[in-house]
Design an enzyme around this catalytic site. Structure first.
Site, PDB file in Angstrom:
ATOM      1  N   HIS A 381      14.489 122.068  32.518  1.00  0.00           N
ATOM      2  CA  HIS A 381      14.833 121.303  31.317  1.00  0.00           C
ATOM      3  C   HIS A 381      16.231 121.672  30.836  1.00  0.00           C
ATOM      4  O   HIS A 381      17.047 120.781  30.541  1.00  0.00           O
ATOM      5  CB  HIS A 381      13.804 121.565  30.222  1.00  0.00           C
ATOM      6  CG  HIS A 381      14.060 120.793  28.964  1.00  0.00           C
ATOM      7  ND1 HIS A 381      13.449 119.586  28.690  1.00  0.00           N
ATOM      8  CD2 HIS A 381      14.860 121.049  27.904  1.00  0.00           C
ATOM      9  CE1 HIS A 381      13.883 119.134  27.525  1.00  0.00           C
ATOM     10  NE2 HIS A 381      14.734 120.010  27.021  1.00  0.00           N
ATOM     11  N   GLU A 382      16.507 122.963  30.742  1.00  0.00           N
ATOM     12  CA  GLU A 382      17.800 123.393  30.194  1.00  0.00           C
ATOM     13  C   GLU A 382      18.946 123.076  31.151  1.00  0.00           C
ATOM     14  O   GLU A 382      20.022 122.658  30.717  1.00  0.00           O
ATOM     15  CB  GLU A 382      17.763 124.877  29.858  1.00  0.00           C
ATOM     16  CG  GLU A 382      16.684 125.285  28.880  1.00  0.00           C
ATOM     17  CD  GLU A 382      16.686 124.472  27.597  1.00  0.00           C
ATOM     18  OE1 GLU A 382      17.752 124.007  27.181  1.00  0.00           O
ATOM     19  OE2 GLU A 382      15.605 124.294  27.021  1.00  0.00           O
ATOM     20  N   TYR A 476      10.793 114.551  22.139  1.00  0.00           N
ATOM     21  CA  TYR A 476      10.597 114.965  23.513  1.00  0.00           C
ATOM     22  C   TYR A 476       9.491 114.131  24.182  1.00  0.00           C
ATOM     23  O   TYR A 476       9.743 113.426  25.151  1.00  0.00           O
ATOM     24  CB  TYR A 476      10.210 116.448  23.580  1.00  0.00           C
ATOM     25  CG  TYR A 476      11.279 117.433  23.172  1.00  0.00           C
ATOM     26  CD1 TYR A 476      11.782 118.360  24.078  1.00  0.00           C
ATOM     27  CD2 TYR A 476      11.776 117.472  21.870  1.00  0.00           C
ATOM     28  CE1 TYR A 476      12.747 119.300  23.711  1.00  0.00           C
ATOM     29  CE2 TYR A 476      12.736 118.397  21.491  1.00  0.00           C
ATOM     30  CZ  TYR A 476      13.218 119.299  22.419  1.00  0.00           C
ATOM     31  OH  TYR A 476      14.174 120.207  22.037  1.00  0.00           O
TER      32      TYR A 476
END
Length: 542
Positions: A381-382, A476
């Site tokens: 994700h990051e 999200y």
């Protein structure tokens, strides 16, 4: 940023398809696009006794707008940590109270008293002329620099100032923990000026950023014992080679090799450079465990992969470079090739468990208890934010869904393909569902994700949410459901081609929702009113 969501267990994943019907339509207006340009030259020095950074900033600001500018707004975001009257402090109070009401037994991560931080020592000059400043009436982390002469379209000025940053003890996104330093949102930064005007936004914990693209040359002076991970490419060759040698050994999985210097007690200066980037962050510690690998994206393109781990951190971190490589490989294939020469991740301290926080070419991961699948998902994700924020530089404060939500859709796709897993539903997925083909598995997952109660619309600005859980579920998860719906309507192949075109057309620019929609409609060959109206739909999408 990654939010760990605590979702009520689901006792089964039902069968069904997402259907679209009877939804109102919305329209988007197009305006002329322009984009400002900034080029930074920063010298910074760490004082480990005072937990501070002293610096000198020089930024060349190029006015590509059709307007004549008489001032430039600057962010002074370290001042957000200064007292209880800042937008950050006030927001944390609201989030804390609402969290207590929703979860009275849950420990509040912000309940401890924190040491303050701030930025001072500023003395702005514009093209070597002293420049007056005007404070913002509400926010001490915003300042207006008044230009001695008007800045005409197509012209540029060079703005300089010394500065001193007192780092807070680490919370939100920046500060120090012991002798480890997480230096983020730390230098005076021009606000974005676009076709909607200025965006001088205060720093917030819940709600991210909007920054101009340009180049960075940053010299960082630290005691020689420190290891640094930073945005950009390390130009100090001896230091770079040392990191690589140590990193290769540590990636072999044998005994950990620590960083050592031949000049203890001395200072060293490391230089980092980068182009087409909109922010610069750096991390420093004496005890970081360096790992290093390379990733060949094409026969002619190989990038460096670094990770910096805690000496007694999460055991799954030993796989960190593998997770980083797999994330970059997937996103490059799905969306567009990673354009930078290096990609990195830093393992943060154990006292933070928010998941992570992204910066161009480097991300901070704070998931001390994550198992292998979870750690892989958080890192993916990051790292994925290099695409959705780093390369496609949307206004995250106004349209969080365009980076967090689209990125979460790809994270879920990654987890489904690799593990038949999902970071939100986690261990609540029955064994028979995990044995399904990936497309059927995702269909079941998204049916359950759509059933999670939501209130606000996806298009809600970050600052309008009064608790972290609603923000996380809407921006999200609900956005990921929206993206899955878009995939179902267009077909995955068409969606992939549309996203690749979107990436090509808008990399290193500031796309808006209108621009994203136009790319999708062009690929689909039809109007997508019904689907895009979901962005303004309150409650569940279906």
């Amino acid at each position: 940023m990654n939010l760990k969501l605590w979702i009520t267990p689901f006792r089964g994943l039902g069968v069904g398809l997402l259907m679209i019907a009877g939804l109102p339509t919305i329209g988007f207006a197009q305006t002329d696009y322009f984009q400002q340009e900034v080029h930074y030259n920063i010298q910074a020095a760490l004082n480990e006794k005072k937990h501070s950074v002293t610096g000198n900033l020089s930024v060349a600001y190029i006015n590509h707008s059709p307007d004549t500018l008489s001032f430039i707004w600057f962010h002074l975001w370290p001042n957000a940590y200064k007292n209880k009257n800042t937008a950050l402090a006030k927001q944390l109070v609201v989030l804390k109270e609402n969290e207590k009401q929703a979860n009275p037994l849950k420990k509040d991560p912000h309940e401890d008293v924190h040491e303050s931080g701030y930025i001072d020592g500023l003395k702005f000059e514009v093209d070597k002329q002293v420049a007056a400043t005007a404070s913002d009436s509400e926010n001490i982390d915003i300042i207006k620099v008044l230009l001695p002469q008007p800045l005409l379209p197509g012209k540029q000025v060079t703005i300089t100032t010394p500065f001193n940053v007192k780092l807070p003890d680490y919370y939100s996104r920046s500060g120090y923990s012991g002798q480890q330093y997480f230096v983020c949102q730390w230098y005076p930064k021009p606000a974005v000026y676009d076709n909607k005007g200025w965006h001088p936004i205060p720093y917030l914990d819940q709600g991210e950023f909007y920054s101009e693209y340009g180049s960075f040359k940053v010299d960082i002076t630290v005691p020689a014992e420190y290891v640094i991970g930073a945005t950009g490419s390390l130009q100090t060759k001896d230091e770079l080679n040392k990191y690589k040698q140590i990193g290769i050994e540590n990636n072999k999985g044998a005994k950990v090799v620590s960083y050592k210097t031949t000049t203890p007690g001395k200072l060293k200066t490391l230089q980092y450079t980068g182009d087409h980037i909109l922010d610069f962050a750096w991390f420093a510690a004496k005890d970081f465990v360096v790992r290093y690998d390379t990733l060949q994206l094409t026969p002619n393109d190989t990038i460096d992969v670094f990770s910096y781990g805690q000496p007694n951190g999460n055991k799954t971190w030993k796989n960190s470079t593998s997770y980083i490589k797999d994330a970059v490989r997937h996103y490059s294939n799905w969306i567009g090739q990673y354009p930078y020469p290096v990609v990195q991740a830093v393992e943060g301290p154990k006292n933070q468990s928010s998941g992570g926080m992204e910066y161009p070419m480097i991300t901070l991961i704070t998931s001390p208890n994550a198992k292998e699948e979870e750690m892989d998902g958080v890192i993916t994700h990051e790292v994925g934010h290099n695409w959705f924020m780093g390369i496609l530089g949307t206004n995250e404060r106004q349209y969080a869904w365009m980076d967090e939500g689209i990125n979460t859709y790809y994270q879920f796709r990654y987890e489904a393909e690799k593990y038949r897993s999902n970071s939100v539903l986690s261990s609540f997925i029955p064994k028979d569902i995990k044995e399904l083909p990936v497309d059927e598995f995702q269909g079941r997952i998204y049916e359950v994700l759509n059933s999670i109660p939501t209130k606000q619309a996806i298009n809600t600005p970050s600052a309008a949410f009064t608790n972290n859980e609603d923000y996380g579920i809407v921006e999200y998860v609900k956005t990921a459901v929206f993206m899955y719906t878009l995939e179902a309507a267009l077909g995955r192949d068409t969606l992939d081609k549309a996203m690749q075109t979107y990436f090509k057309d808008w990399q290193f620019k500031h796309p808006s929702p209108e621009d994203f929609r136009k790319e999708m409609e062009t690929a689909a060959g039809k109007d997508l009113d019904t689907i895009f109206s979901l962005l303004n739909k309150e409650g569940k999408l279906f």
